[in-house]
Design a protein around this motif. Structure first.
Motif, PDB file in Angstrom:
ATOM      1  N   GLU A  38       0.827  -1.205   0.000  1.00 30.30           N
ATOM      2  CA  GLU A  38       0.000   0.000   0.000  1.00 30.30           C
ATOM      3  C   GLU A  38       0.866   1.262   0.000  1.00 30.30           C
ATOM      4  OE1 GLU A  38      -2.654  -0.122   3.302  1.00 30.30           O
ATOM      5  OE2 GLU A  38      -3.825  -1.804   2.526  1.00 30.30           O
ATOM      6  N   THR A  39       1.993   1.195   0.668  1.00 28.77           N
ATOM      7  CA  THR A  39       2.896   2.352   0.713  1.00 28.77           C
ATOM      8  C   THR A  39       3.475   2.639  -0.663  1.00 28.77           C
ATOM      9  OG1 THR A  39       3.469   1.826   3.009  1.00 28.77           O
ATOM     10  CG2 THR A  39       4.955   3.302   1.823  1.00 28.77           C
ATOM     11  N   LEU A  40       3.897   1.590  -1.356  1.00 29.55           N
ATOM     12  CA  LEU A  40       4.403   1.775  -2.716  1.00 29.55           C
ATOM     13  C   LEU A  40       3.330   2.375  -3.623  1.00 29.55           C
ATOM     14  CD1 LEU A  40       6.443  -1.524  -3.270  1.00 29.55           C
ATOM     15  CD2 LEU A  40       7.364   0.788  -2.983  1.00 29.55           C
ATOM     16  N   GLU A  41       2.098   1.891  -3.477  1.00 29.98           N
ATOM     17  CA  GLU A  41       0.996   2.413  -4.283  1.00 29.98           C
ATOM     18  C   GLU A  41       0.734   3.882  -3.961  1.00 29.98           C
ATOM     19  OE1 GLU A  41      -3.738   1.472  -5.251  1.00 29.98           O
ATOM     20  OE2 GLU A  41      -2.618   0.225  -3.837  1.00 29.98           O
ATOM     21  N   ALA A  42       0.757   4.211  -2.668  1.00 33.10           N
ATOM     22  CA  ALA A  42       0.523   5.597  -2.263  1.00 33.10           C
ATOM     23  C   ALA A  42       1.605   6.521  -2.809  1.00 33.10           C
ATOM     24  CB  ALA A  42       0.467   5.687  -0.738  1.00 33.10           C
ATOM     25  N   LEU A  43       2.843   6.073  -2.762  1.00 34.96           N
ATOM     26  CA  LEU A  43       3.942   6.886  -3.283  1.00 34.96           C
ATOM     27  C   LEU A  43       3.838   7.053  -4.792  1.00 34.96           C
ATOM     28  CD1 LEU A  43       6.860   5.474  -1.114  1.00 34.96           C
ATOM     29  CD2 LEU A  43       5.968   7.809  -1.053  1.00 34.96           C
ATOM     30  N   GLY A  44       3.370   5.997  -5.460  1.00 37.01           N
ATOM     31  CA  GLY A  44       3.176   6.101  -6.906  1.00 37.01           C
ATOM     32  C   GLY A  44       2.083   7.078  -7.269  1.00 37.01           C
ATOM     33  N   ASN A  45       1.049   7.160  -6.425  1.00 39.63           N
ATOM     34  CA  ASN A  45      -0.081   8.057  -6.691  1.00 39.63           C
ATOM     35  C   ASN A  45       0.152   9.474  -6.181  1.00 39.63           C
ATOM     36  OD1 ASN A  45      -1.553   5.975  -7.869  1.00 39.63           O
ATOM     37  ND2 ASN A  45      -2.520   5.382  -5.938  1.00 39.63           N
ATOM     38  N   HIS A  46       1.142   9.637  -5.316  1.00 38.01           N
ATOM     39  CA  HIS A  46       1.394  10.961  -4.712  1.00 38.01           C
ATOM     40  C   HIS A  46       2.884  11.273  -4.804  1.00 38.01           C
ATOM     41  CE1 HIS A  46      -2.705  11.089  -3.006  1.00 38.01           C
ATOM     42  NE2 HIS A  46      -2.531   9.804  -2.773  1.00 38.01           N
ATOM     43  N   SER A  47       3.317  11.588  -5.988  1.00 36.62           N
ATOM     44  CA  SER A  47       4.736  11.858  -6.215  1.00 36.62           C
ATOM     45  C   SER A  47       5.191  13.154  -5.549  1.00 36.62           C
ATOM     46  CB  SER A  47       5.032  11.934  -7.717  1.00 36.62           C
ATOM     47  OG  SER A  47       4.244  12.948  -8.337  1.00 36.62           O
ATOM     48  N   ASP A  48       4.230  13.986  -5.112  1.00 33.32           N
ATOM     49  CA  ASP A  48       4.564  15.247  -4.458  1.00 33.32           C
ATOM     50  C   ASP A  48       4.608  15.117  -2.937  1.00 33.32           C
ATOM     51  OD1 ASP A  48       1.847  14.768  -4.312  1.00 33.32           O
ATOM     52  OD2 ASP A  48       1.280  16.884  -4.455  1.00 33.32           O
ATOM     53  N   THR A  49       4.676  13.881  -2.428  1.00 35.92           N
ATOM     54  CA  THR A  49       4.758  13.668  -0.979  1.00 35.92           C
ATOM     55  C   THR A  49       5.992  14.358  -0.415  1.00 35.92           C
ATOM     56  OG1 THR A  49       3.606  11.541  -1.111  1.00 35.92           O
ATOM     57  CG2 THR A  49       4.976  11.911   0.822  1.00 35.92           C
ATOM     58  N   ASP A  50       5.799  15.067   0.692  1.00 32.03           N
ATOM     59  CA  ASP A  50       6.913  15.798   1.306  1.00 32.03           C
ATOM     60  C   ASP A  50       7.719  14.941   2.270  1.00 32.03           C
ATOM     61  OD1 ASP A  50       6.565  18.617   0.319  1.00 32.03           O
ATOM     62  OD2 ASP A  50       4.569  18.303   1.167  1.00 32.03           O
ATOM     63  N   ILE A  51       7.038  14.003   2.935  1.00 30.59           N
ATOM     64  CA  ILE A  51       7.752  13.183   3.913  1.00 30.59           C
ATOM     65  C   ILE A  51       6.970  11.891   4.157  1.00 30.59           C
ATOM     66  CG2 ILE A  51       6.646  14.392   5.844  1.00 30.59           C
ATOM     67  CD1 ILE A  51       9.227  13.932   7.452  1.00 30.59           C
ATOM     68  N   LEU A  52       7.708  10.798   4.275  1.00 31.42           N
ATOM     69  CA  LEU A  52       7.127   9.505   4.600  1.00 31.42           C
ATOM     70  C   LEU A  52       7.483   9.160   6.036  1.00 31.42           C
ATOM     71  CD1 LEU A  52       5.855   6.693   3.949  1.00 31.42           C
ATOM     72  CD2 LEU A  52       8.119   6.009   3.103  1.00 31.42           C
ATOM     73  N   LEU A  53       6.473   8.848   6.834  1.00 32.65           N
ATOM     74  CA  LEU A  53       6.679   8.396   8.203  1.00 32.65           C
ATOM     75  C   LEU A  53       6.517   6.877   8.201  1.00 32.65           C
ATOM     76  CD1 LEU A  53       4.610  11.125  10.094  1.00 32.65           C
ATOM     77  CD2 LEU A  53       7.051  11.120   9.548  1.00 32.65           C
ATOM     78  N   LEU A  54       7.605   6.159   8.379  1.00 31.72           N
ATOM     79  CA  LEU A  54       7.650   4.719   8.128  1.00 31.72           C
ATOM     80  C   LEU A  54       7.908   3.911   9.389  1.00 31.72           C
ATOM     81  CD1 LEU A  54       7.842   2.349   6.011  1.00 31.72           C
ATOM     82  CD2 LEU A  54      10.306   2.829   5.955  1.00 31.72           C
ATOM     83  N   ASP A  55       7.054   2.912   9.619  1.00 30.39           N
ATOM     84  CA  ASP A  55       7.273   1.935  10.680  1.00 30.39           C
ATOM     85  C   ASP A  55       8.123   0.800  10.116  1.00 30.39           C
ATOM     86  OD1 ASP A  55       7.150   0.190  12.815  1.00 30.39           O
ATOM     87  OD2 ASP A  55       5.086  -0.428  12.432  1.00 30.39           O
ATOM     88  N   LEU A  56       9.243   0.486  10.744  1.00 27.39           N
ATOM     89  CA  LEU A  56      10.144  -0.542  10.234  1.00 27.39           C
ATOM     90  C   LEU A  56       9.497  -1.920  10.205  1.00 27.39           C
ATOM     91  CD1 LEU A  56      13.547   0.344  11.953  1.00 27.39           C
ATOM     92  CD2 LEU A  56      12.961   0.625   9.546  1.00 27.39           C
TER      93      LEU A  56
END
Length: 222
Positions: A38-56
């Motif tokens: 889902e994260t990869l999909e979100a990044l693909g759909n929102h290339s203008d994302t300013d920051i990703l907050l990621l749980d390892l």
């Protein structure tokens, strides 16, 4: 306006984090994801994302593989790790693999805001307790991260099952693919990792795992 992606598999934590972000960043646009795909999909759909907050430890992220893979695929995207662990070695590896910040889930709202503002300004952020204590990763470790990050999520799933001692037919059944496909994945895994057998591949991949105590803690929470 700041666009965030929160990548965490715990809905209650995402909800709490959304509330904290909206208080500090009033015009924030917040997208949520609950697993690596889902994260990869979100990044693909929102290339203008300013920051990703990621749980390892998010499902599909496979510990440090997810971070290393995202850094390779989105080199200009600032990634802030938000994690329950505060193990020095984990923090050292995460920052060494390209995280812009490491924010413990125990951080205060003020610390969260300070960390995000620092990242948005192009700086790195760590809690004071970690400053000047991180282990610097050597060239061999960084090269390993790049090689493992070159694997596709499906290939890494196969590798993780191999590390658990699964046979090709068991992996095929679990992933819903044929044994021939598993063998093809293994061939590509060997090539990308520059190894010649399963044992060598497993040893390399194991070096991207988090501290065993962190894994056990996460398992007990689920």
């Amino acid at each position: 306006m700041t666009k965030f992606i929160i990548a965490d598999d715990h809905p209650l934590f995402r909800e709490a984090l959304v509330g904290r972000l909206k208080k500090s960043f009033h015009q924030a646009v917040i997208i949520e994801s609950g697993n690596f795909e889902e994260t990869l999909e979100a990044l693909g759909n929102h290339s203008d994302t300013d920051i990703l907050l990621l749980d390892l430890n998010m499902p599909g992220s496979y510990e440090l593989y997810g971070l290393a893979s995202l850094r390779q695929q989105f080199p200009s995207l600032p990634i802030a790790i938000v994690s329950a662990t505060e193990e020095l070695e984990v923090v050292s590896k995460a920052m060494g693999y390209g995280a812009a910040a490491f924010i413990p889930k125990s951080a205060t709202s003020e610390q969260l805001t300070t960390a995000i503002n620092a990242v948005l300004e192009g700086d790195q952020w760590l809690p004071d307790s970690f400053r000047n204590r991180l282990r610097r990763l050597d060239a061999e470790e960084l090269e390993l991260a790049n090689r493992v990050a070159s694997l596709t999520p499906q290939q890494y799933k196969v590798l993780c099952h191999v590390a658990e001692g699964w046979l090709n037919k068991q992996i095929a059944y679990e992933l819903g693919i044929t044994e021939a496909t598993v063998k093809a994945h293994m061939t590509n895994i060997f090539r990308r990792l520059n190894v010649t057998n399963r044992t060598q591949a497993v040893i390399l991949a194991s070096r991207l795992q988090l501290d065993k105590r962190e894994q056990d803690s996460q398992s007990s929470d689920e």
